[in-house]
Design an enzyme around this catalytic site. Structure first.
Site, PDB file in Angstrom:
ATOM      1  N   CYS A 288      51.535  66.885  15.579  1.00 16.52           N
ATOM      2  CA  CYS A 288      51.176  67.719  16.729  1.00 16.52           C
ATOM      3  C   CYS A 288      52.493  68.076  17.375  1.00 16.52           C
ATOM      4  O   CYS A 288      53.148  67.219  17.971  1.00 16.52           O
ATOM      5  CB  CYS A 288      50.275  66.997  17.731  1.00 16.52           C
ATOM      6  SG  CYS A 288      49.928  68.049  19.167  1.00 16.52           S
TER       7      CYS A 288
ATOM      8  N   CYS B  24      52.298  67.888  21.543  1.00 15.81           N
ATOM      9  CA  CYS B  24      52.062  66.634  22.256  1.00 15.81           C
ATOM     10  C   CYS B  24      51.657  65.560  21.264  1.00 15.81           C
ATOM     11  O   CYS B  24      52.487  65.123  20.480  1.00 15.81           O
ATOM     12  CB  CYS B  24      51.058  66.809  23.382  1.00 15.81           C
ATOM     13  SG  CYS B  24      49.629  67.796  22.956  1.00 15.81           S
ATOM     14  N   SER B  25      50.412  65.158  21.244  1.00 18.83           N
ATOM     15  CA  SER B  25      50.082  64.014  20.399  1.00 18.83           C
ATOM     16  C   SER B  25      48.644  64.074  19.898  1.00 18.83           C
ATOM     17  O   SER B  25      48.023  63.043  19.695  1.00 18.83           O
ATOM     18  CB  SER B  25      50.308  62.720  21.188  1.00 18.83           C
ATOM     19  OG  SER B  25      49.532  62.765  22.372  1.00 18.83           O
ATOM     20  N   CYS B  26      48.109  65.263  19.693  1.00 16.50           N
ATOM     21  CA  CYS B  26      46.742  65.367  19.180  1.00 16.50           C
ATOM     22  C   CYS B  26      46.650  64.632  17.850  1.00 16.50           C
ATOM     23  O   CYS B  26      47.495  64.803  16.973  1.00 16.50           O
ATOM     24  CB  CYS B  26      46.354  66.837  18.991  1.00 16.50           C
ATOM     25  SG  CYS B  26      46.381  67.747  20.547  1.00 16.50           S
TER      26      CYS B  26
HETATM   27 FE    FE Z   1      48.590  67.637  21.047  1.00 15.17          FE
END
Ligand code: FE
Length: 214
Positions: A115, A118-120
């Site tokens: 991602c 961010c951090s999906c």
């Molecule tokens: Fe994300």
């Protein structure tokens, strides 16, 4: 050759970016600090629990999905066409209704998930994301230099292998289906699932050879 699939909107992400804590994270951090200072908890014990969720409990769901796909051609086909439904049929569903897509490694194509913003992460099948997945170096370099990133994970692919990088979003998350290792003909799905590591399902690793478990 590497290919970067984007084509999605990141503007409506409802979670944090970079080092900004959400309210919940700030509260958790505050609680952890107070409990540690009072000697009520050991941060190392918390780390161990989180580590177990990151590497064992969470990814077991995804490992079962992969093992079933290896074992059942009809399920594999369904997973290719409609991963959200195929995964939900095993009871693994996202709380926020995000869609899943399964990307299958082949002899000439390797898939890698990131991602970039961010951090999906496909947490319904993989649990909690590892720290490196959320870290800026992985997020930027997975796209620019996927081959170099994989080498740092100890995975050196043939120069002929094409690497496809899939950028997760809040709405669409990816699960890599690694190739089934040789020598696994007699194994049942639970035994097959033992070979499917978290990293193999992110694409930073491959499925284990059966010898690795002996
Ligand atoms: Fe994300």
């Amino acid at each position: 050759m590497s290919e970067h699939h984007h084509g999605h909107d990141h503007h409506d992400h409802d979670h944090h970016h970079d080092n900004h804590f959400t309210d919940m994270e700030a509260r958790v951090k505050a609680l952890e600090t107070v409990l540690t200072e009072k000697g009520l908890i050991d941060p190392a014990a918390i780390d161990a629990i989180v580590e177990t969720y990151e590497t064992k409990i969470g990814p077991r769901n995804g490992a079962r999905v992969v093992a079933k796909a290896w074992n059942d051609a009809e399920f594999a086909d369904w997973l290719k066409r409609d991963a959200t439904a195929a995964i939900a049929s095993l009871g693994y569903t996202g709380r926020q209704g995000e869609h899943m897509r399964a990307v299958f490694n082949t002899t000439d194509t390797h898939n890698l998930v990131v991602c970039t913003l961010c951090s999906c992460y496909p947490w319904s099948v993989l649990g909690l994301p590892p720290v490196w997945y959320k870290a800026p170096p992985y997020r930027s370099r997975a796209v620019i230099d996927p081959r170099g990133v994989l080498a740092e994970f100890g995975l050196t692919l043939s120069e002929d292998t094409r690497i496809r990088v899939w950028d997760s979003t809040a709405e669409l998350r990816y699960l890599v289906v690694p190739e089934r290792p040789a020598g696994t003909d007699g194994l049942d799905e639970e035994q097959l699932a033992d070979l499917v590591t978290r990293d193999a399902m992110i694409g930073t690793g491959l499925a284990l050879a059966p010898e690795a478990l002996r």
